[in-house]
Design a protein around this motif. Structure first.
Motif, mmCIF file in Angstrom:
data_model
loop_
_atom_site.group_PDB
_atom_site.id
_atom_site.type_symbol
_atom_site.label_atom_id
_atom_site.label_comp_id
_atom_site.label_asym_id
_atom_site.label_seq_id
_atom_site.Cartn_x
_atom_site.Cartn_y
_atom_site.Cartn_z
ATOM 1 N N ASN A 261 -2.122 9.525 -11.265
ATOM 2 C CA ASN A 261 -1.521 10.370 -12.304
ATOM 3 C C ASN A 261 -0.007 10.430 -12.202
ATOM 4 O O ASN A 261 0.682 10.717 -13.186
ATOM 5 N N MET A 262 0.537 10.156 -11.012
ATOM 6 C CA MET A 262 1.988 10.101 -10.841
ATOM 7 C C MET A 262 2.547 8.731 -11.194
ATOM 8 O O MET A 262 3.761 8.533 -11.197
ATOM 9 N N GLY A 263 1.650 7.775 -11.450
ATOM 10 C CA GLY A 263 2.083 6.428 -11.796
ATOM 11 C C GLY A 263 2.078 5.452 -10.644
ATOM 12 O O GLY A 263 2.525 4.305 -10.787
ATOM 13 N N ILE A 264 1.562 5.879 -9.470
ATOM 14 C CA ILE A 264 1.540 5.001 -8.300
ATOM 15 C C ILE A 264 0.400 3.998 -8.434
ATOM 16 O O ILE A 264 -0.743 4.363 -8.712
ATOM 17 N N LYS A 265 0.719 2.729 -8.238
ATOM 18 C CA LYS A 265 -0.270 1.664 -8.348
ATOM 19 C C LYS A 265 -1.074 1.543 -7.058
ATOM 20 O O LYS A 265 -0.537 1.721 -5.964
ATOM 21 N N LEU A 266 -2.358 1.233 -7.203
ATOM 22 C CA LEU A 266 -3.239 1.010 -6.064
ATOM 23 C C LEU A 266 -3.714 -0.431 -6.075
ATOM 24 O O LEU A 266 -3.805 -1.064 -7.137
ATOM 25 N N SER A 267 -4.031 -0.963 -4.901
ATOM 26 C CA SER A 267 -4.557 -2.326 -4.839
ATOM 27 C C SER A 267 -5.893 -2.396 -5.571
ATOM 28 O O SER A 267 -6.626 -1.405 -5.665
ATOM 29 N N ASP A 268 -6.218 -3.577 -6.094
ATOM 30 C CA ASP A 268 -7.417 -3.739 -6.914
ATOM 31 C C ASP A 268 -8.703 -3.784 -6.093
ATOM 32 O O ASP A 268 -9.793 -3.676 -6.658
ATOM 33 N N THR A 283 7.530 4.129 -3.400
ATOM 34 C CA THR A 283 6.455 3.519 -4.185
ATOM 35 C C THR A 283 7.035 2.750 -5.364
ATOM 36 O O THR A 283 8.259 2.652 -5.541
ATOM 37 N N ASN A 284 6.126 2.234 -6.186
ATOM 38 C CA ASN A 284 6.552 1.545 -7.402
ATOM 39 C C ASN A 284 7.211 2.501 -8.393
ATOM 40 O O ASN A 284 7.908 2.073 -9.319
ATOM 41 N N VAL A 285 7.001 3.809 -8.201
ATOM 42 C CA VAL A 285 7.686 4.808 -9.024
ATOM 43 C C VAL A 285 8.971 5.195 -8.303
ATOM 44 O O VAL A 285 8.928 5.832 -7.237
ATOM 45 N N LYS A 286 10.092 4.816 -8.837
ATOM 46 C CA LYS A 286 11.371 5.083 -8.202
ATOM 47 C C LYS A 286 11.564 6.582 -7.974
ATOM 48 O O LYS A 286 11.423 7.389 -8.875
ATOM 49 N N ILE A 288 9.674 8.330 -5.743
ATOM 50 C CA ILE A 288 8.482 8.869 -5.084
ATOM 51 C C ILE A 288 8.200 8.047 -3.834
ATOM 52 O O ILE A 288 8.094 6.818 -3.894
ATOM 53 N N TYR A 289 8.081 8.736 -2.704
ATOM 54 C CA TYR A 289 7.850 8.096 -1.416
ATOM 55 C C TYR A 289 6.499 8.527 -0.845
ATOM 56 O O TYR A 289 5.991 9.612 -1.174
ATOM 57 N N LEU A 290 5.945 7.702 0.036
ATOM 58 C CA LEU A 290 4.718 8.038 0.750
ATOM 59 C C LEU A 290 4.996 8.165 2.233
ATOM 60 O O LEU A 290 5.815 7.419 2.784
ATOM 61 N N ALA A 291 4.310 9.092 2.898
ATOM 62 C CA ALA A 291 4.476 9.280 4.342
ATOM 63 C C ALA A 291 3.132 9.606 4.971
ATOM 64 O O ALA A 291 2.354 10.404 4.431
ATOM 65 N N GLY A 292 2.846 8.984 6.103
ATOM 66 C CA GLY A 292 1.633 9.308 6.839
ATOM 67 C C GLY A 292 0.419 8.527 6.412
ATOM 68 O O GLY A 292 0.502 7.442 5.824
ATOM 69 N N VAL A 293 -0.741 9.096 6.654
ATOM 70 C CA VAL A 293 -2.015 8.404 6.484
ATOM 71 C C VAL A 293 -2.289 8.018 5.034
ATOM 72 O O VAL A 293 -3.048 7.084 4.769
#
Length: 326
Positions: A261-268, A283-286, A288-293
């Motif tokens: 919903n935030m626009g982050i792409k997931l592997s297929d 992430t692919n959304v400029k 927005i960052y990911l951290a941790g598990v």
């Protein structure tokens, strides 16, 4: 700075979310952590007697010493460690507040929660994976006797308890409940106890299985849960076991819908690994960052506190490299 405007908004107040808050504070950035439960909510919901696989120094954040009474700290010690870090450093964290939506604007983000509305230049998602259990998708799974979370063994004393799973959580629960007087049956889909079970626990469960104190069904699968029994498909055919309670400890997964919903792409593929830059964690959304598990998608065994602590410094370094802040 305007009220509710921040350079960085961190979603998730677990150890890695707190580490990100500490790093943002040290670098002079305005920030807030939004946590839907108490401080380190996921750790709080761990079993009461849980002992970490890692030694205490590997659970440290921001080089703050973690002193424990044993080589492997327990849940209570971890809760105290992260709570003290949060309070003594006056970390800006809003507890019992859930993020409902994150919307990207032209130059920032709007974040809507159950209590407030925020604007932020950058978002860090550090939400972990403990929220959504992997469902069995069988008849009877919604009965009150079934739980996907285990807290402590006293409740199951004197009861016929079926535990589904072969990981640390399932094996710890089986041993603790057996020792409190439960009649424990382990239902394991594979041919053996999980290889990632803590090395000092694995011999214990194997001995209990071999002596018959805990009944284990390997290469087996629960096909139906009934009020007073369960049906199990085994290599020797279908069987029916008398049963009072079921602990379906088959693992958990991140909230992928929230990411998408935030626009982050997931592997297929089935791993559903989010797309992010391994140097910056963006992430692919400029912005927005990911951290941790959360970075591991369905590979929830890939990232832990000890190997994702570095994400905080990587992310804040990337944010500081950008020209405009709030």
């Amino acid at each position: 700075m305007k009220d509710n405007w921040f350079d960085v908004l961190i979603i998730g107040g677990g150890p890695i979310g707190i580490a990100c808050g500490l790093e943002a504070k040290k670098k002079g950035l305005s920030y807030v952590i939004i946590e839907k439960g108490p401080i380190v909510n996921s750790l709080y919901n761990y079993p009461v007697n849980m002992q970490f696989f890692s030694s205490s120094e590997k659970l440290e954040i921001d080089d703050i010493p973690f002193i424990s009474k044993a080589a492997k700290p327990d849940r209570a010690e971890a809760l105290e460690y992260y709570r003290r870090i949060t309070t003594s450093n006056n970390i800006n964290i809003n507890l019992f507040e859930k993020v409902n939506a994150v919307t990207k604007n032209y130059s920032d983000f709007t974040v809507i929660t159950t209590k407030n509305k925020y604007q932020a230049k950058h978002i860090i998602v550090a939400t972990g994976f403990y929220d959504l259990p992997k469902k069995l998708k069988i008849e009877g799974e919604d009965l009150n006797k079934v739980s996907h979370y285990y807290k402590e063994p006293h409740f199951y004393a004197g009861q016929k308890l079926a535990i589904i799973g072969a990981s640390n959580s399932a094996i710890d629960a089986a041993l603790e409940c057996y020792r409190k007087g439960a009649e424990v049956s382990l239902i394991i889909r594979g041919s053996e106890v999980g290889q990632r079970v803590k090395y000092w626990v694995r011999p214990d469960i194997m001995n209990r299985i071999n002596e018959g104190s805990i009944k284990a069904y390997f290469n087996a699968e629960v096909t139906e849960i009934q009020e007073h029994s369960i049906k199990v498909n085994t290599p020797d055919g279908n069987i029916k076991l008398e049963n009072d309670f079921v602990l379906a400890l088959t693992g958990y997964q991140p909230n992928f819908k929230f990411l998408v919903n935030m626009g982050i792409k997931l592997s297929d593929d089935e791993k559903k690994i989010p797309e992010y830059d391994k140097e910056t964690m963006q992430t692919n959304v400029k912005g927005i960052y990911l951290a941790g598990v959360i970075c591991g998608g369905m590979e929830t065994h890939k990232w832990f506190i000890e190997n994702s602590r570095v994400h905080a410094k990587m992310i804040i370094k990337s944010i500081l490299s950008k020209a405009t802040l709030v």
